[in-house]
Design an enzyme around this catalytic site. Structure first.
Site, PDB file in Angstrom:
ATOM      1  N   SER A 221      -0.326 -81.267  41.914  1.00 18.35           N
ATOM      2  CA  SER A 221      -0.102 -80.935  43.318  1.00 18.35           C
ATOM      3  C   SER A 221      -0.320 -82.182  44.178  1.00 18.35           C
ATOM      4  CB  SER A 221      -1.014 -79.764  43.722  1.00 18.35           C
ATOM      5  OG  SER A 221      -0.542 -79.175  44.907  1.00 18.35           O
ATOM      6  N   GLU A 353       6.796 -72.267  41.065  1.00 19.61           N
ATOM      7  CA  GLU A 353       5.814 -73.021  41.851  1.00 19.61           C
ATOM      8  C   GLU A 353       5.362 -72.281  43.113  1.00 19.61           C
ATOM      9  OE1 GLU A 353       4.211 -75.644  41.141  1.00 19.61           O
ATOM     10  OE2 GLU A 353       5.392 -77.032  39.949  1.00 19.61           O
ATOM     11  N   HIS A 467       2.102 -72.261  40.387  1.00 19.21           N
ATOM     12  CA  HIS A 467       1.520 -73.548  40.745  1.00 19.21           C
ATOM     13  C   HIS A 467       0.121 -73.651  40.123  1.00 19.21           C
ATOM     14  CE1 HIS A 467       1.439 -77.146  43.158  1.00 19.21           C
ATOM     15  NE2 HIS A 467       0.301 -76.804  43.732  1.00 19.21           N
TER      16      HIS A 467
END
Length: 565
Positions: A221, A353, A467
């Site tokens: 991330s 995601e 994610h």
């Protein structure tokens, strides 16, 4: 995972494995540090763990909004066996991220402080001999706003793959990224902390059995975005040798801003500071207590979707900026010029995601009903402007392209989430990988498609590859948490092997692993999951659609503004 000192059950094993009787003490350029040995089930050799090693001076007082300075030396043996405080951040969001992303059996108690420039080291090396093991430096995620090093345990990866794992911290939020856009507070302080940690690794890691000539940076991330930014920076030459970006790259529009002055003024006003000049703002903000800046952070409502205000005026994150030091130009320009660190680079995304964690847990999207109509989707895309940068004129075109093929409101919701995932992660990741490939750097891509058994019960069963999901495989969660399936254990072993092979050789392939094609002009990549196999042209159609849409918009004549004389 057992601590020999604490777990009676493992005492016999400790003796049988010839567990060193004395805890490890290692020399650093600033002084000696004391660590502890930790054993992982199934491994004869324990891992030496050092927690909270300072790599820079505490960034307090006049060092707030300033580049990190080298740590001060000490003459005693520093006890580095307890977790350092995480950098100042919204405690609620920090706790939530840690709970959702930790690969540990149970989350560690979290403390927060402005004094937070510390790193953790996990080394399987025999410290009595001078080993030269590959070093893997983990940069945590959290939108440059939250997160910390200790959420992520490097023990399993270190033991399984015989690598030195280092997890680092960096200033976040206002402390890490406040920028006036001029010499008074250039910004990117958090990224400069990352550079300082990498310099520390160069100077010290040999004493921990690591090879300073074989350093891989990897992160997820905002950590993946940081890795990508560090590749583009002139400051990082020779500080690392390979790089892995998981779900985050330098082209993430949510984490980069060109104009910073207006946000700096908003922050100053919220803190009760005058905004007459940059110098006045910075001087005033330096006088504020950590608690006062925390209040400002909470009032600014970062990391939340604002459904009311003008999307162009809203701010979701404090971001990376062009500071003329770390970044001489915008990432897109540096990539286009092909003048940066040409190193082996692995880039990857997850299948969904924007599946659950980001929209529902972090940003608070109003999607709890599980369905969506086209009009609402178009409005939500416009409200998402601060993170995806899609202009109002383009929102109906985009929603029609993604959602127009079905009348089913449940499918429309899923397609909306796919669109946001493409905008936030998919398209920028493929574009960055293509740039690196075109510049001649060895490049690999993956898509992670698996749902860990450790996922939150609140998460819909249909969300696979959300994610952060790959972290559980990369950092060996099945060997630290209880209840992993056999499939999950095998997957984690394979992923750790790919990542460590890449750290060793700049190529993830190895004996007994499915072949991972290089990302060349055929655009081969690896799908990682219950079935792991090579595929081609990841997000090819989506990238083509957005590239064309943005090109058309850029070519449109701008309305000339009426200027009063």
């Amino acid at each position: 995972m057992w601590l020999c000192a604490l777990a009676l059950a493992s005492l016999a094993a400790c003796t049988a494995w010839g567990h060193p009787s004395a805890p490890p003490v290692v020399d650093t350029v600033h002084g000696k540090v004391l660590g502890k040995f930790v054993s992982l089930e199934g491994f004869a050799q324990p891992v030496a763990v050092f927690l909270g090693v300072p790599f820079a001076k505490p960034p307090l007082g006049s060092l707030r909004f300033a580049p990190p300075q080298p740590a001060e030396s000490w003459s005693h043996v520093k006890n580095t066996t307890s977790y350092p405080p995480m950098c100042s951040q919204d405690a609620v969001s920090g706790h939530m991220l840690s709970e959702l992303f930790t690969n540990r059996k149970e989350n560690i108690p979290l403390k927060f402080s402005e004094d937070c420039l510390y790193l953790n080291i996990y080394t399987p090396a025999d410290l009595t001999k001078r080993g030269r093991l590959p070093v893997m430096v983990w940069i945590h995620g959290g939108g440059l706003m939250v997160g910390g090093a200790s959420t992520y345990d490097g023990l399993a990866l270190s033991a399984h793959e015989n690598v030195v794992v280092v997890t680092i911290q960096y200033r976040l939020g206002i402390w890490g990224f406040f920028s006036t856009g001029d010499e008074h507070s250039r910004g990117n302080w958090g990224h400069l902390d990352q550079v300082a940690a990498l310099r520390w690794v160069q100077d010290n890691i040999a004493n921990f059995g690591g090879d300073p000539g074989s350093v891989t940076i990897f992160g997820e991330s905002a950590g993946g975005q940081s890795v990508s930014i560090l590749l583009l920076s002139p400051l990082t030459k020779n500080l690392f040798h390979r790089a892995i970006s998981e779900s985050g790259v330098a082209l993430l529009s949510s984490l980069f801003r060109k104009n910073t002055k207006s946000l700096a003024e908003k922050i100053a006003i919220e803190a009760g500071c005058k905004t007459t000049t940059s110098a006045v703002m910075v001087h005033c903000l330096r006088q504020k207590t950590e608690e006062e800046l925390m209040e400002v952070t909470l009032k600014m409502k970062f990391m939340a979707l604002d459904l009311v205000g003008d999307p162009k005026e809203n701010t979701a994150f404090l971001t990376t900026v062009i500071d003329g030091v770390l970044l001489p130009k915008a990432p897109a320009e540096i990539l286009a010029e092909k003048k940066y660190n040409m190193l082996p680079y692995m880039v990857g995304i997850n299948q969904q995601e924007f599946g659950w964690i980001i929209p529902m847990q972090m940003l608070g999207y109003p999607l709890s009903e599980g369905k969506l109509d086209q009009k609402t989707a178009t409005e939500l895309l416009w409200k998402s402007y601060p993170i995806v940068n899609v202009s109002k004129e383009l929102t109906p075109v985009a929603t029609e392209k993604y959602l127009g093929g079905t009348d089913d409101p449940v499918k429309k919701k899923d397609l909306f989430l796919d669109m946001l995932a493409d905008l936030l992660f998919g398209v920028p990741s493929v574009n960055v990988a293509r740039h690196h490939r075109d510049a001649g750097a060895p490049t690999y891509m993956y898509e992670y498609r698996y749902r860990p058994s450790f996922s939150s019960d609140m998460r819909p069963k249909t969300v696979i590859g959300d994610h952060g999901d790959e972290i559980f495989s990369v950092l060996g969660a099945p060997f630290l948490k209880e209840g992993a399936t056999e499939e999950e254990i095998k997957l984690s072993k394979m992923v750790m092997k790919y990542w460590a092979n890449f750290a060793r050789n700049g190529n993830p392939n190895g004996e007994g692993l499915p072949q991972w094609p290089a990302y060349d002009y055929k655009e081969g990549y690896l799908q990682i999951g219950a079935t792991t196999q090579a595929a081609q042209k990841l997000k090819d159609k989506e990238v083509a659609f957005w590239t064309e849409l943005w090109a058309k918009e850029a070519a449109r004549p701008r309305e000339t503004e009426h200027i009063e004389l």
